[in-house]
Design a protein around this motif. Sequence first.
Motif, mmCIF file in Angstrom:
data_model
loop_
_atom_site.group_PDB
_atom_site.id
_atom_site.type_symbol
_atom_site.label_atom_id
_atom_site.label_comp_id
_atom_site.label_asym_id
_atom_site.label_seq_id
_atom_site.Cartn_x
_atom_site.Cartn_y
_atom_site.Cartn_z
ATOM 1 N N LEU A 147 31.658 48.998 8.039
ATOM 2 C CA LEU A 147 32.102 49.186 6.656
ATOM 3 C C LEU A 147 31.549 50.462 6.047
ATOM 4 O O LEU A 147 31.459 50.579 4.821
ATOM 5 N N THR A 148 31.169 51.405 6.896
ATOM 6 C CA THR A 148 30.560 52.641 6.398
ATOM 7 C C THR A 148 31.501 53.439 5.496
ATOM 8 O O THR A 148 31.040 54.188 4.627
ATOM 9 N N SER A 149 32.811 53.300 5.701
ATOM 10 C CA SER A 149 33.769 54.036 4.869
ATOM 11 C C SER A 149 34.109 53.303 3.578
ATOM 12 O O SER A 149 34.815 53.845 2.727
ATOM 13 N N LEU A 150 33.620 52.072 3.431
ATOM 14 C CA LEU A 150 33.819 51.307 2.196
ATOM 15 C C LEU A 150 32.525 51.381 1.396
ATOM 16 O O LEU A 150 31.531 50.759 1.744
ATOM 17 N N THR A 151 32.545 52.134 0.335
ATOM 18 C CA THR A 151 31.301 52.479 -0.355
ATOM 19 C C THR A 151 31.005 51.640 -1.587
ATOM 20 O O THR A 151 29.870 51.625 -2.051
ATOM 21 N N THR A 152 31.998 50.958 -2.135
ATOM 22 C CA THR A 152 31.758 50.203 -3.360
ATOM 23 C C THR A 152 31.575 48.719 -3.055
ATOM 24 O O THR A 152 32.074 48.217 -2.044
ATOM 25 N N PRO A 153 30.856 47.988 -3.904
ATOM 26 C CA PRO A 153 30.684 46.545 -3.702
ATOM 27 C C PRO A 153 32.011 45.800 -3.638
ATOM 28 O O PRO A 153 32.174 44.868 -2.843
ATOM 29 N N GLU A 154 32.977 46.209 -4.474
ATOM 30 C CA GLU A 154 34.269 45.546 -4.491
ATOM 31 C C GLU A 154 34.982 45.690 -3.153
ATOM 32 O O GLU A 154 35.562 44.732 -2.629
ATOM 33 N N GLN A 155 34.937 46.880 -2.574
ATOM 34 C CA GLN A 155 35.608 47.123 -1.296
ATOM 35 C C GLN A 155 34.985 46.300 -0.176
ATOM 36 O O GLN A 155 35.693 45.749 0.664
ATOM 37 N N ARG A 156 33.671 46.211 -0.155
ATOM 38 C CA ARG A 156 33.004 45.467 0.915
ATOM 39 C C ARG A 156 33.240 43.967 0.787
ATOM 40 O O ARG A 156 33.393 43.267 1.784
ATOM 41 N N SER A 157 33.266 43.479 -0.435
ATOM 42 C CA SER A 157 33.552 42.062 -0.619
ATOM 43 C C SER A 157 34.999 41.749 -0.250
ATOM 44 O O SER A 157 35.302 40.671 0.259
ATOM 45 N N LYS A 158 35.901 42.701 -0.510
ATOM 46 C CA LYS A 158 37.307 42.506 -0.145
ATOM 47 C C LYS A 158 37.469 42.289 1.355
ATOM 48 O O LYS A 158 38.338 41.530 1.790
ATOM 49 N N PHE A 159 36.645 42.964 2.152
ATOM 50 C CA PHE A 159 36.737 42.791 3.604
ATOM 51 C C PHE A 159 36.581 41.319 3.962
ATOM 52 O O PHE A 159 37.348 40.771 4.763
ATOM 53 N N PHE A 160 35.620 40.642 3.366
ATOM 54 C CA PHE A 160 35.374 39.237 3.699
ATOM 55 C C PHE A 160 36.411 38.314 3.074
ATOM 56 O O PHE A 160 36.867 37.361 3.712
ATOM 57 N N THR A 161 36.784 38.576 1.823
ATOM 58 C CA THR A 161 37.740 37.688 1.177
ATOM 59 C C THR A 161 39.104 37.746 1.862
ATOM 60 O O THR A 161 39.802 36.738 1.975
ATOM 61 N N ARG A 162 39.485 38.937 2.336
ATOM 62 C CA ARG A 162 40.749 39.039 3.062
ATOM 63 C C ARG A 162 40.628 38.456 4.470
ATOM 64 O O ARG A 162 41.574 37.863 4.996
ATOM 65 N N LEU A 163 39.476 38.645 5.092
ATOM 66 C CA LEU A 163 39.273 38.118 6.440
ATOM 67 C C LEU A 163 39.457 36.607 6.466
ATOM 68 O O LEU A 163 40.156 36.063 7.328
ATOM 69 N N ILE A 164 38.863 35.914 5.519
ATOM 70 C CA ILE A 164 38.910 34.453 5.543
ATOM 71 C C ILE A 164 40.250 33.907 5.064
ATOM 72 O O ILE A 164 40.592 32.753 5.355
ATOM 73 N N SER A 165 41.021 34.721 4.339
ATOM 74 C CA SER A 165 42.263 34.211 3.768
ATOM 75 C C SER A 165 43.513 34.644 4.535
ATOM 76 O O SER A 165 44.607 34.178 4.221
ATOM 77 N N THR A 166 43.365 35.529 5.535
ATOM 78 C CA THR A 166 44.548 36.037 6.235
ATOM 79 C C THR A 166 44.542 35.731 7.728
ATOM 80 O O THR A 166 45.284 36.359 8.487
ATOM 81 N N LEU A 167 43.716 34.776 8.171
ATOM 82 C CA LEU A 167 43.754 34.388 9.578
ATOM 83 C C LEU A 167 45.122 33.797 9.898
ATOM 84 O O LEU A 167 45.586 32.855 9.241
#
Length: 382
Positions: A193-213
């Motif tokens: 997640l080095t290219s995702l610099t804001t807290p919102e962007q990093r949290s989005k990674f997890f929220t989308r991961l768990i909701s788009t399987l």
Amino acid sequence: MSEFLDHLSANDNDIYDLLISGKQRLTESVLREFARDRGIFCSPDEGREELADYLSALPHSFHDVAAIVQKREPGHRREKSTFTRLNVIVPIEELKAAAAEYAAAVTGKENVVFRPTANGGFIVSVGYDEFNRSRARLLQREHQEADIEFLVEDGRTVVRFPATEKAKKIAAALKDNIERRRKAIIEEESIELTSLTTPEQRSKFFTRLISTLSKFRLRNVMSLKVSSHLSEDGEEDEALDLVDEDEAEAGAEMFAAVVHSMQLSGQNLVQSQEYKDLTSRGFYITAISWRSEAEGNPPDIVQFDAGFQDRKRGTGFKYSIQGAFRAHKGAHRKTMVHVEGIEKAKLLALIESTARQVLSDLVEEVKDTEPSTEGGSDDSAV
């Protein structure tokens, strides 16, 4: 030298540390069983600490200590996995040659076995011994095994292995052997997640991961860990930084200023007020455990786990299948069972492909919004 030898022999303090540290496995009933094996019956009024203290004072042979260590080990390890993806297809012949070269280099130190798999992949199993210093001063030599799997997907070679330093070194050594034979550098990609610099962007990674399987519907979030820019570099994601007891009376405002990371447990945490308060103060998700229900038949509920080893940098992606609640007569069984074999491999591959897609989408969104400060959050999708 004598200081090192102290780590190879157990005194009463070492035995006590072993007995008292394995609370889930070495219960009071197990400690009483140790005593009964010696013909000793302890009072039912004695608690776990008293039993451990009494047993530690007894003489113990090597086999006695080995029995304690074996008893406190979990019957089934839920070891996390990680992966990298090579930008080329590596033929089986090259993998065999690389594995044979590695086996020759570690002869007498490690046991290496390699073979093709039924799905067209290749697996290298490495058995090795290592000292475990995490539980007590006494060095505990444990036999470990690492399976390095090579799978071909979409014109690329996926390398999946346990999320340990040893397995990472083995995978790197195998890749080096392949590159040496090819006389060319093989590019690889991993989830970072080095290219995702804001807290919102990093949290989005997890929220989308768990909701788009794919073919799974999110049921609830079981636990999550969050961090902030205040956390120290390289700090492990299991760490909890809490305010000192002497400052506990300073109130909630002081607590919020001092806490750098914390862990929440419960259900539907992404929607909880605590989570929303944390994200508004610059906290972001670094690890998450969730349950999803399969949309097919049977509609089992599977518990997943994903996170990053280095939570501040967002590197060292690791994940696991904690278990499944099997569908039974229109409901689900109450006990979670282990997932193995082909089913586990498919679920791990699903996490990998979903994580790659989610990260790719987020990176593109960041590029599209860089000229502008406008943008919204999609956390409501969970």
